[in-house]
Design an enzyme around this catalytic site. Sequence first.
Site, mmCIF file in Angstrom:
data_model
loop_
_atom_site.group_PDB
_atom_site.id
_atom_site.type_symbol
_atom_site.label_atom_id
_atom_site.label_comp_id
_atom_site.label_asym_id
_atom_site.label_seq_id
_atom_site.Cartn_x
_atom_site.Cartn_y
_atom_site.Cartn_z
ATOM 1 N N GLY A 1 4.522 32.746 87.062
ATOM 2 C CA GLY A 1 3.310 33.290 87.663
ATOM 3 C C GLY A 1 2.312 33.642 86.592
ATOM 4 O O GLY A 1 2.681 34.109 85.510
ATOM 5 N N GLY A 2 1.004 33.422 86.857
ATOM 6 C CA GLY A 2 -0.015 33.764 85.872
ATOM 7 C C GLY A 2 0.217 33.044 84.558
ATOM 8 O O GLY A 2 0.251 31.817 84.492
ATOM 9 N N ASP A 3 0.391 33.822 83.492
ATOM 10 C CA ASP A 3 0.627 33.245 82.165
ATOM 11 C C ASP A 3 2.079 33.426 81.720
ATOM 12 O O ASP A 3 2.373 33.441 80.528
ATOM 13 C CB ASP A 3 -0.312 33.871 81.132
ATOM 14 C CG ASP A 3 -0.195 35.395 81.073
ATOM 15 O OD1 ASP A 3 0.537 35.963 81.908
ATOM 16 O OD2 ASP A 3 -0.835 36.007 80.198
ATOM 17 N N GLU A 4 2.993 33.548 82.692
ATOM 18 C CA GLU A 4 4.407 33.756 82.394
ATOM 19 C C GLU A 4 5.235 32.524 82.746
ATOM 20 O O GLU A 4 5.006 31.882 83.776
ATOM 21 C CB GLU A 4 4.946 34.966 83.172
ATOM 22 C CG GLU A 4 4.256 36.275 82.814
ATOM 23 C CD GLU A 4 4.743 37.427 83.679
ATOM 24 O OE1 GLU A 4 4.582 38.580 83.251
ATOM 25 O OE2 GLU A 4 5.276 37.169 84.784
#
Length: 297
Positions: free
Chosen positions: A207-210
């Site tokens: 999710g996002g930058d993970e």
Amino acid sequence: PKPAAGSTSISEISLRIFSCSDFGAMTKSELLASIAVIWIWVEGSSPCRCRSAVMSSSSLVFASAALMCVVVLIPVVLDNDLKGILLLATSSAAMLERDSMKRCVDLAGRFAVALASAEREEALYRQAHYDELTGLPNRQLLKDRLEQQIVQARREEQVGALLYLDLDRFKEINDRYGHHAGDVVLTTVGSVLEAHSRGTDAVSRWGGDEFLLLLRETGLRGAENLVERLRTALLQAEPEVDGHRLPISLSFGITVHDRATPVEDTLRQADEAMYAGKSRGGGRIVVSSGSGLSTDD
């Protein structure tokens, strides 16, 4: 007998004979609207000549010179989209009759509907389980695979590792260069992770930058070695957007699970390790174990 050039008929359908090169040059729309009959005859055991004929219908028919074997290839089409080709073979020339061909074409239509339904199911599955930008498995699919890996670890007394990765200063990239640049960085990270993972591993955009990387049958030493290779590869990647080189830095959290480690505990330990690295400036490798957290410095 060998077919003569010009026009002939099969089941009262007019045919036009032309060369195989002409047949191969047919457009998709012409292919979908035609039946082709190809006679192949041999001298000895080697094919020596080939002729083809086209008649107005919606399938392709291949027949031997003596009609000892008839092979019918029917385009499987739905909404003018070629889904595949249905191949039917028989030793009887009766397959060339109109009623037989009509039944074959109807069967191909049924297959087209079934294939289209399967494609829709696959598309819905991908939407639910894969990230649209990177094409990587999403949170739900990775969690399912982690549960499966822990079950296998219990059964086979194995260990596995989980890497939790987070891009450092990713918001700065979006703010300075735009979200397109951020997307390029995300896809670059996903590609590097996939390139350095094994077929038995699982890479996910969490999710996002993970990102998460699930390593099967891997202990702490193996996970740490992989992280070092990943860090080097990501530093070398440096994608370019509008003339700007974008260095990639990530914080890594590592945890090793065995057959007694619950899924949620494994995820929490890796998450805590990653955030411990970010709180120390980013670009760190932090290991979570039963005795606490340890960093690469």
